[in-house]
Write a protein that holds these residues in place. Sequence first.
Motif, PDB file in Angstrom:
ATOM      1  N   LEU A  77      -7.390 -64.013  -2.895  1.00  0.00           N
ATOM      2  CA  LEU A  77      -6.196 -64.187  -2.062  1.00  0.00           C
ATOM      3  C   LEU A  77      -5.006 -63.627  -2.826  1.00  0.00           C
ATOM      4  N   ARG A 103      -5.058 -63.377   2.443  1.00  0.00           N
ATOM      5  CA  ARG A 103      -5.926 -62.343   1.898  1.00  0.00           C
ATOM      6  C   ARG A 103      -5.397 -60.950   2.260  1.00  0.00           C
ATOM      7  N   GLY A 104      -4.293 -60.918   3.002  1.00  0.00           N
ATOM      8  CA  GLY A 104      -3.697 -59.628   3.331  1.00  0.00           C
ATOM      9  C   GLY A 104      -4.395 -58.907   4.460  1.00  0.00           C
ATOM     10  N   LEU A 105      -5.034 -59.675   5.352  1.00  0.00           N
ATOM     11  CA  LEU A 105      -5.730 -59.038   6.472  1.00  0.00           C
ATOM     12  C   LEU A 105      -5.004 -59.225   7.797  1.00  0.00           C
ATOM     13  N   SER A 106      -4.110 -60.208   7.852  1.00  0.00           N
ATOM     14  CA  SER A 106      -3.478 -60.523   9.133  1.00  0.00           C
ATOM     15  C   SER A 106      -2.159 -61.243   8.894  1.00  0.00           C
ATOM     16  N   HIS A 107      -1.194 -61.016   9.773  1.00  0.00           N
ATOM     17  CA  HIS A 107       0.055 -61.774   9.696  1.00  0.00           C
ATOM     18  C   HIS A 107      -0.034 -63.072  10.496  1.00  0.00           C
ATOM     19  N   THR A 164     -13.053 -56.209   7.027  1.00  0.00           N
ATOM     20  CA  THR A 164     -11.673 -55.735   7.122  1.00  0.00           C
ATOM     21  C   THR A 164     -11.491 -55.079   8.487  1.00  0.00           C
ATOM     22  N   PRO A 165     -10.602 -55.605   9.320  1.00  0.00           N
ATOM     23  CA  PRO A 165     -10.396 -54.969  10.636  1.00  0.00           C
ATOM     24  C   PRO A 165      -9.922 -53.521  10.464  1.00  0.00           C
ATOM     25  N   PRO A 206      -7.859 -50.264  10.240  1.00  0.00           N
ATOM     26  CA  PRO A 206      -6.421 -50.187   9.950  1.00  0.00           C
ATOM     27  C   PRO A 206      -5.551 -49.863  11.166  1.00  0.00           C
ATOM     28  N   ALA A 263      -5.101 -52.991  13.006  1.00  0.00           N
ATOM     29  CA  ALA A 263      -4.363 -53.996  12.231  1.00  0.00           C
ATOM     30  C   ALA A 263      -2.878 -53.659  12.142  1.00  0.00           C
ATOM     31  N   ILE A 264      -2.564 -52.380  12.032  1.00  0.00           N
ATOM     32  CA  ILE A 264      -1.155 -51.994  11.835  1.00  0.00           C
ATOM     33  C   ILE A 264      -0.428 -51.827  13.170  1.00  0.00           C
TER      34      ILE A 264
END
Lengths: 361, 406, 322
Positions: free
Chosen positions: A65, A116-120, A328-329, A331, A334-335
Motif C-alpha cells: 500500500l 494501493r493506488g488503483l482507485s480514487h 490492475t484495471p 489504464p 482507470a484514468i
Amino acid sequence: MADVVRVVAADDPLRALFSPAGELTAEARSRLGLDAAALRELYRNMVLIRRADQEALNLQRQGELGLWGQFLGQEAIHVGAMTALRATDWVFPSYREFGMAMVRGIDPAEMLTLFRGLSHGPWDPRRYHFAPLAIPVATQVPHAVGFAMGCRLKHGDEVVLSTFGDGATSEGDWHEAMNFAGVFKTPVVFLCQNNYWAISVPLSKQTAGSIADRALGYGFPGIRIDGNDVLGVYAAVAAAADRARQGDGPYLIEAVTYRMGAHTSSDDPTRYRPESELEAWNAKDPIARYRAWLEQQGIIDEGTVAAIADAAESAAQAMRARLTAMPTPPPGEAIFGRVYSNPPESFLREREEFESSLEGS
Amino acid sequence: MADQTFRLPDLGEGLTEAQLVAWRVEEGGRVDVNTPLCEVETAKAVVVIPSPWAGTIHKLHARPGASVAVGEPLVTITAAEATQAEATPGTLVGYGPGAPESGIRRKARTAPAVTESSGDVRAAPFVRQLAKDMGVDLTQLTGSGPGGRITRADVEAAAASPAAASSLAAASSPTTAAPSTDGERRISVVGIRKAIARQMVRSVSTIPQFTEFAVFDATNLMAAREEGKASGRSMTPLPYFIAAVVKAVRAYPLMNSSWDESRDEIIVKQPVNVGIAVNTSQGLLVPVLRGADQLELTAIAEKSAKLIEGARAGTLLPGEMSGGTITVTNVGASGPVETGTPIINPPECCVVAFGAIKPRPMVVQGQVVARSGAWISISVDHRIVDGALATEFLTALVSELESISA
Amino acid sequence: MEPVTMAKAINLSLRDALTRDENVLIFGEDVGALGGVFRITDGLQKAFGEERVFDTPLAESSIVGIAVGLALRGFKPVPEIQFDGFIYPAFEQIVSHVAKYRNRSGVPLPITIRVPFGGHIGAVEHHSESPEAYFAHTAGLKVVTPSTPADAYALLQAAIDDPDPVIFFEPKARYYLKEEIDTAARVPIGKARVAQEGSGVTVIAYGPTVSIALQAAKTAAAEKISLEVIDLRSLSPLDMDTVMASVRKTHRAVVVHEAPVFCGFGAEVAARISHDAFDLLEAPVARLGGLNAPYPPARYEKLYLPDVDRILQAADAALAYG
C-alpha cells in the motif's frame, strides 16, 4: 433579543442519557434494547476492524500500500455509530472511517485498492449509502448537510451521519455547514471523532473552546461524550438519529477518543507527543473495556473471545490475499473512464491517443 | 523452497532511502507473515517492517547504520513452502531509482528522423510551407518584407521565375499607394497582383501559344442540369466542363503536359490536376482540383465548389493552389462574354475557356432553331502541340459536352 | 559544503531568513514540533521559539488570511500550505487579497506562501496536483519554483526579501535530490537559467520536470541530438529573454510540465514563443503535460505524467517537421 433561538433542555433527549462527564448512565445502559447477540456483535465488529487496520499497516510496510491511516483506538465510535443507524441512512465520512465502511458491508480488500493506488473511490456510494472518503479536511460536511436538506425536501425518513475529526472544526466549510444545518433544520447527526491530534497539532492548539458547545451558537444541541465506550456512542447516535428522523433537526456529538497510531504511515508521532499520553489512553482501550464489561455481564466467555480473534485473523489474511491478487484495471479506463457521463469528443480522442500509446496496443 | 528477496519499499510518499536501525531477526531464523524484521528510519519516521512472507531468513542484505535505497534488497527469505508468496507482486510503490510500480508502459519512441536547422531564415511558418510545396529554397531568397522577412509574394514570384528570385528583393517597392501631382495614381504592386503579373509575363514571353475556338450545343448539358436540380442536386455548368475536359485529355494526353526547357523534353503528366481560375477580391487565383481523372461528376462538383469557396475566403492551403496540369476558366460565368483568348498558366500546355451558355440560333437537321450553346476557346503551347492535334482535342471536347446524358 | 537535499536547502534558507530578519514568521499546519510533514521546518521552532515558528489550527483560508494581517503589522509571513491539493480553501484570500491588496491600498504585502506541489510520490488523491497556472494567471502575485537544492535556497531568500507576495512552489518529488549549495549565491526572481546548453530543440521546463528534461537531453546527446534545457525558475514574471535567446538558436521548442496541457502554463509559454519568434519557428511549439483528466490513482501516475520518452518524441517531431 427575542429572535435569538435558545436551545433548551426539552430539545435535547441525549442529555438525560449521559452524566455531566459524558458517561452513559447505568440506567440508560440497561435500556438500550440490545440483546446478548447484538452486544456480542458490537465486540466482534470492533475486533474485526482493529485486526484489518493492523493488517493494512503491515501491507503498507511491505510495500503493498502507498499509505495507511490507522484508526487504532477509535473502534468504539466506528462500530457504535454504524450500529445505531439504519442501512438506508447515509454516511459522509472523512478519510479515517475504514472501520465504519466495513461495518456497512463494504469489502475491505476493495477499499484498500484506494491506498494501493488503483482507485480514487472503490465503492458505489449509492449502493452502500456511504459517500466516498473526503481527504481535504471538512469538505464533506456541507455535502452531508445538502444531502440531509434533500431528504427533507423529498419527505424521506433517512438520516445523515456527518463524521469528521477535531481538526475539521477549524475549517470554514465546517462552520458554514453547521450554520446551514441549523437554518434549514436538516436531519443530520454531526459526529466529531475528537482524537486529540490533527497530525501533530493537539486539541489545545486547535481550539480554545468546546467543540460540543459550538452547536448552541448554530441553534441546535450538542454533547461531549466518552468516545471509547461503544454503548455510549451507540446510545448517543441512536437518540440523535431518532430526533432528526422526527424532524427536530441536527445534533452535534463530540465523541472523545484518542488516535493511538500515527496520523498515517508517513508520520512519526514520537516527534511531537509524549509516550505518557499513550499509556493513559491504553488504559481506556475501547475493546478491552467492553470485553471486561461483557465478561462481567456474562455475555461473553474466553472461548467466544478466542473464536472471534481467530475469525478476525482469517478475515485479515483473506483481505491480504484478495488485495494482492487483485488485477490492475486497464489504464485508459482507470484514468478516463469515470470523468464524464457523456465524454466530449475531444476527451474520447485524448483517451484513444493515450491508449494507443501503450505497449501492446 | 524458493528464495524471495524483499526490497525496501517507499515507506512514506516519495522517499528514496532509509537507514537500517536494527535487525529483529537473524540469518537462519524462522519468520511468519508479519513477523517484525527490522526497524528503519526514513526522513519522516522510524518504522518497523514486518515480513511479507513466512520462511527462513536466508540473507540480511544491510548492516545496522547502513543506508538502503528504495528498491534495494533488504532481506532474502526461503519460503516455508511454495505458497502464494510466489504470486505476490514486488514492491508497488517504490519511487526510488528505476523501481517500476506497474507492468504497463508507454511505447518506446521510434527512431528519430533529424533535419538540420535551415539557418536564420526569417519567414512565417505559412510561407515556409508554401515554399516547400512550390519547391522554393528559402535560403536562396532575400526577403522583401520588414527586417528582410521572406513574404508569400517572394515565394510565389520565385516559384514563377526561379532566375528572378534573387533580384526580387532589390526590385521591391513601397507598399503604400503614393499620390502624384498630376492626378495619376500609382498603385504599388505586391502580393497576388505581383505573382499574377510575373506568371503572365512568363507565359507570354516564353510560350508560343495559339488559340482555337468552337461552339458547342449545350442542350443536353442544360437538360442534365435540370434533371439534377429536380432530384435535388443543383450544379453549375463548371463540373460538366471539367469532366468533359478530363475525358478529352484522356484521349489526348499530350494536352496534359509541360515543356522542359532545360532538357528539351516534354513531360506528359500522369494525374489530371485541373486548375480552376477563380476571380477573388485579391485577384485571380487558381486552386487545383487534384486527380480529377479519378473523380465522379458529383465529387468534381463538391470539391471544385469547396476550392472556389476557399479561394474566395482566402483559406486555401498553399498545396491547394499548386501542381495544376491543365487549367479551366469559365469566362462566361459572370457576364455576357462569348469567348476570349486565355493565357496559358505555365508550366502547363493548355488552358480551356468556356463562354456564357445562352440560347442562340443553331442549325439542326437543316433547320435554324434556338438552342442553348456556348463558345469554347483553347490556348495551347505550340512547342508541344500543333494545330491539327489541338483541333482533334477541341473536337473531342465538343463531342463530350454534346453527348452528356442525365 | 556537504551536498544537501532540497528539503535541507529550504530548511537552511528559512533558518537564515529567520536569523537575518526578526520579522520573518513561519506558520502553518504541523510546521512546529513536527517540523512539517516533509520535515522542511525541522528544528526551526526549537531554534527560534513558538512565537516565530508556530502551528495553526487546520484552516488554510485563515493561514493565508492572517498572513495579510501580520504583513500589515510589519511582519514577513512565510506560511506553509501542507499540500498542493489543500490550497483551494485559501484561494479566495490569495486571489482577492494577497494579490490585490497593494493595488487597493498602496501597502505592499511581503508574504511568501510555500506549497509542496507535483506528483510522482505515489500518494492518494489531492497530494499530487500542479495548480501553478491558477496563480500565475493572477496579476499581483509572483510565482516561482526551484528545480535544484541551490536554487531552492537562493530563490526562497529572494522571495522572502521581495516586498510583494510570492507563491513558492516546491517540487516535492525532488525534495531528496542532493547537491552542494552556495548560500552566498543570489538568484533574482524572474530570471530563467539554461540548465543544459544545446542547439537542436529548446526544452522549457520548471520545478519537477527539469530533471526529466535533463535526462532526456542526456539520452538525446547519445543519439547526436542536441537539446537545450531551460529551467524557468520563475513563472511570473516570465523570463522570455532567456527563452527567446534559446529559440533564436534552435527554432524549435517543447514546453513540459506536470499539470494537464489544456490551459496549462505551457499555453502561455507556447503562445509567447509563437508570437515573438513567429518567423523563426521551423516547427510548431509543442506542449507536454499531464493528461486532460483528474490526477490518477498512484499506480497510473507514471503513465499520466510526461516522461523522458515523451520529451524525446516531441523533440523528434520538432526536428522532423521542417
